[in-house]
Design a protein around this motif. Structure first.
Motif, mmCIF file in Angstrom:
data_model
loop_
_atom_site.group_PDB
_atom_site.id
_atom_site.type_symbol
_atom_site.label_atom_id
_atom_site.label_comp_id
_atom_site.label_asym_id
_atom_site.label_seq_id
_atom_site.Cartn_x
_atom_site.Cartn_y
_atom_site.Cartn_z
ATOM 1 N N ASN A 168 -3.392 2.236 0.862
ATOM 2 C CA ASN A 168 -2.543 1.947 -0.512
ATOM 3 C C ASN A 168 -3.444 2.700 -1.615
ATOM 4 N N ARG A 169 -4.821 2.489 -1.550
ATOM 5 C CA ARG A 169 -5.564 2.785 -2.583
ATOM 6 C C ARG A 169 -5.628 4.267 -2.639
ATOM 7 N N PHE A 170 -5.895 5.021 -1.385
ATOM 8 C CA PHE A 170 -6.187 6.406 -1.555
ATOM 9 C C PHE A 170 -5.115 7.476 -1.199
ATOM 10 N N ILE A 171 -3.835 7.022 -0.254
ATOM 11 C CA ILE A 171 -2.751 7.517 0.105
ATOM 12 C C ILE A 171 -1.480 7.326 -0.837
ATOM 13 N N GLY A 172 -1.565 6.033 -1.112
ATOM 14 C CA GLY A 172 -0.287 5.737 -2.228
ATOM 15 C C GLY A 172 0.969 5.638 -1.285
ATOM 16 N N ARG A 173 1.160 6.094 0.035
ATOM 17 C CA ARG A 173 2.417 5.842 0.860
ATOM 18 C C ARG A 173 2.087 5.305 1.889
ATOM 19 N N ARG A 174 3.190 4.396 2.338
ATOM 20 C CA ARG A 174 3.124 3.540 3.577
ATOM 21 C C ARG A 174 3.445 4.690 4.542
ATOM 22 N N PRO A 175 2.498 5.088 5.662
ATOM 23 C CA PRO A 175 2.804 5.731 6.681
ATOM 24 C C PRO A 175 4.052 5.539 7.535
ATOM 25 N N ILE A 176 4.633 6.395 8.146
ATOM 26 C CA ILE A 176 5.592 6.219 9.073
ATOM 27 C C ILE A 176 5.184 6.279 10.478
ATOM 28 N N PHE A 177 4.086 6.895 10.845
ATOM 29 C CA PHE A 177 3.315 6.818 12.106
ATOM 30 C C PHE A 177 2.009 6.854 12.006
ATOM 31 N N ALA A 178 1.445 6.118 13.156
ATOM 32 C CA ALA A 178 -0.012 5.739 13.169
ATOM 33 C C ALA A 178 -0.384 5.668 14.425
ATOM 34 N N PHE A 179 -1.784 5.823 14.615
ATOM 35 C CA PHE A 179 -2.137 5.966 15.806
ATOM 36 C C PHE A 179 -3.640 5.266 15.947
ATOM 37 N N GLY A 180 -4.053 4.449 16.671
ATOM 38 C CA GLY A 180 -5.426 3.875 16.716
ATOM 39 C C GLY A 180 -5.666 3.678 18.276
ATOM 40 N N ASN A 181 -7.036 2.949 18.473
ATOM 41 C CA ASN A 181 -7.114 2.423 20.027
ATOM 42 C C ASN A 181 -7.781 1.232 20.046
ATOM 43 N N SER A 182 -7.967 0.420 18.920
ATOM 44 C CA SER A 182 -8.682 -0.679 19.039
ATOM 45 C C SER A 182 -8.155 -2.101 18.087
ATOM 46 N N ASP A 183 -8.680 -2.987 18.133
ATOM 47 C CA ASP A 183 -8.246 -4.138 17.370
ATOM 48 C C ASP A 183 -8.558 -3.900 15.964
ATOM 49 N N GLY A 184 -9.654 -2.925 15.703
ATOM 50 C CA GLY A 184 -9.886 -2.665 14.239
ATOM 51 C C GLY A 184 -8.838 -1.843 13.383
ATOM 52 N N ASP A 185 -7.698 -1.409 14.560
ATOM 53 C CA ASP A 185 -6.663 -0.596 14.008
ATOM 54 C C ASP A 185 -5.226 -1.507 13.986
ATOM 55 N N LEU A 186 -5.448 -2.730 14.426
ATOM 56 C CA LEU A 186 -4.355 -3.554 14.486
ATOM 57 C C LEU A 186 -3.465 -3.818 13.065
ATOM 58 N N GLN A 187 -4.173 -3.957 12.001
ATOM 59 C CA GLN A 187 -3.506 -4.082 10.682
ATOM 60 C C GLN A 187 -2.829 -2.903 10.284
ATOM 61 N N MET A 188 -3.668 -1.791 10.327
ATOM 62 C CA MET A 188 -2.772 -0.413 10.074
ATOM 63 C C MET A 188 -1.703 -0.176 10.954
ATOM 64 N N LEU A 189 -1.570 -0.592 12.077
ATOM 65 C CA LEU A 189 -0.133 -0.442 12.889
ATOM 66 C C LEU A 189 0.795 -1.284 12.556
ATOM 67 N N GLN A 190 0.387 -2.453 12.128
ATOM 68 C CA GLN A 190 1.161 -3.715 11.511
ATOM 69 C C GLN A 190 1.766 -3.147 10.238
ATOM 70 N N TRP A 191 0.939 -2.762 9.298
ATOM 71 C CA TRP A 191 1.441 -2.285 8.104
ATOM 72 C C TRP A 191 2.273 -0.925 8.072
ATOM 73 N N THR A 192 1.957 -0.035 9.057
ATOM 74 C CA THR A 192 2.953 1.006 9.347
ATOM 75 C C THR A 192 4.506 0.584 9.695
ATOM 76 N N THR A 193 4.425 -0.215 10.619
ATOM 77 C CA THR A 193 5.662 -0.594 11.230
ATOM 78 C C THR A 193 6.471 -1.668 10.703
ATOM 79 N N ALA A 194 5.864 -2.179 9.457
ATOM 80 C CA ALA A 194 6.592 -3.187 8.680
ATOM 81 C C ALA A 194 7.560 -2.560 7.538
ATOM 82 N N GLY A 195 7.448 -1.184 7.469
ATOM 83 C CA GLY A 195 8.175 -0.494 6.479
ATOM 84 C C GLY A 195 9.673 -0.373 7.009
ATOM 85 N N ALA A 196 10.668 -0.106 6.222
ATOM 86 C CA ALA A 196 11.749 0.066 6.641
ATOM 87 C C ALA A 196 12.048 1.702 7.079
ATOM 88 N N GLY A 197 13.112 1.694 7.905
ATOM 89 C CA GLY A 197 13.499 2.844 8.690
ATOM 90 C C GLY A 197 12.646 3.241 9.950
#
Length: 332
Positions: free
Chosen positions: A247-276
């Motif tokens: 939110n602070r540095f990109i300013g757009r919610r992603p539509i595509f996200a890739f991670g590999n650990s629990d440290g990425d969970l909230q990023m994946l949740q935030w990405t998939t919570a958007g519309a479309g």
């Protein structure tokens, strides 16, 4: 069998061979094995870039974010930035004789990883604070580049920048060819990553979001303006910090996200919570022979809650052993 039948079979075989070669040449993800995982990626990209289709996403909104450690390059047996910090402490030791008897620095100089681990997060922060501060941002960037040019991974004996995942490099290239803007969103230090991500991943420094320390503006004795790195953490881009950083540095919610650990969970949740249409992917390390196999019990890159939630929600979970034809590029 008639000559005509034999001829037809030969022609058909040649045409099939030519078609197979043509597909291999046009396949944007040749290091991915064919299957549901690869299909989920290519189908999503096709859907969101099909103009006039129900899932079409305009190019400015095609934002893709990737964790770095364990997602784009190896993170075992220890985060590569951690190895950098340990080597920095060893290089600085002659100017700090007190470190020979002071923990956690004594453990680093003695190569006592057990004692180092016993110092916990506090000890690690002390090491990183010393290794990542007290110099200008330009000097720090040079130290990272110089280290990467000579340092070698303890198991693979290759430069760390050669331990990037070939399938993910292909994915980054595919996304960019389809109008996506690709970002790194990592718990790693932003100034540790920015000197080399463009050369290695094709991701320029302004598209790297990471943890950061305090930097202050000063002038040196000659009057030249400098940015000086201070021994204080400013922002931690991990866990819930990742959506905040996006939110602070990109300013757009992603539509595509890739991670590999629990440290990425909230990023994946935030990405998939958007519309479309939305895509969430997880790299599951299952290949002890070609790389490493680890998940729930690992102290580095622990994958537990994110694995369960990913499976429950239908996110794409890459089984490295099954889904990747190759892990790294062949050695030069």
């Amino acid at each position: 069998m008639s000559c005509k039948s034999v001829s037809s079979l030969l022609v058909g075989g040649i045409l099939c061979l030519v078609a197979g070669v043509a597909w291999a040449q046009t396949d944007p993800l040749p290091s991915w094995n064919d299957g549901e995982v690869k299909k989920s990626v290519t189908d999503f990209v096709a859907r969101v870039t099909a103009e006039g289709g129900p899932d079409f996403v305009p190019a400015p909104e095609r934002v893709a974010v990737f964790d770095n450690d364990g997602t784009l390059w190896t993170e075992q047996p220890f985060y590569f930035q951690g190895f950098f910090a340990l080597d920095r402490v060893k290089a600085m030791a002659p100017q700090h004789p007190e470190w020979k008897t002071t923990q956690p620095f004594k453990a680093v100089l003695d190569g006592d990883m057990k004692a180092l681990a016993g110092s916990g997060e506090k000890g690690l922060m002390q090491i990183i604070g010393v290794a990542h501060s007290g110099m200008t941002t330009d000097d720090f960037s040079k130290s990272v580049v110089d280290w990467l040019a000579t340092a070698r991974h303890p198991r693979f004996k290759r430069p760390y920048t050669e331990l990037t995942y070939q399938p993910m490099l292909e994915l980054l290239a595919l996304l960019r060819s389809k109008g996506f803007k690709t970002f790194i969103v990592s718990a790693g230090g932003v100034e540790f990553m920015r000197p080399w991500t463009e050369r290695v991943y094709g991701i320029p420094p302004e598209q790297v979001v990471g943890s950061s320390g305090v930097v202050t503006f000063r002038t040196d004795p000659s009057g030249k303006p400098i940015l000086l790195k201070m021994p204080k953490i400013e922002f931690v881009d991990e866990g819930p910090g990742k959506p905040v950083g996006i939110n602070r540095f990109i300013g757009r919610r992603p539509i595509f996200a890739f991670g590999n650990s629990d440290g990425d969970l909230q990023m994946l949740q935030w990405t998939t919570a958007g519309a479309g249409a939305r895509f969430a992917g997880i790299v599951h390390h299952t290949d002890a022979e070609r790389e490493y196999a680890y998940d729930r019990a690992s102290k580095v890159g622990k994958l537990d809650q994110a694995l369960d939630e990913g499976r429950a929600r239908g996110w794409t979970v890459v089984d490295m052993k099954r889904d990747w034809r190759a892990v790294f590029k062949p050695e030069k």
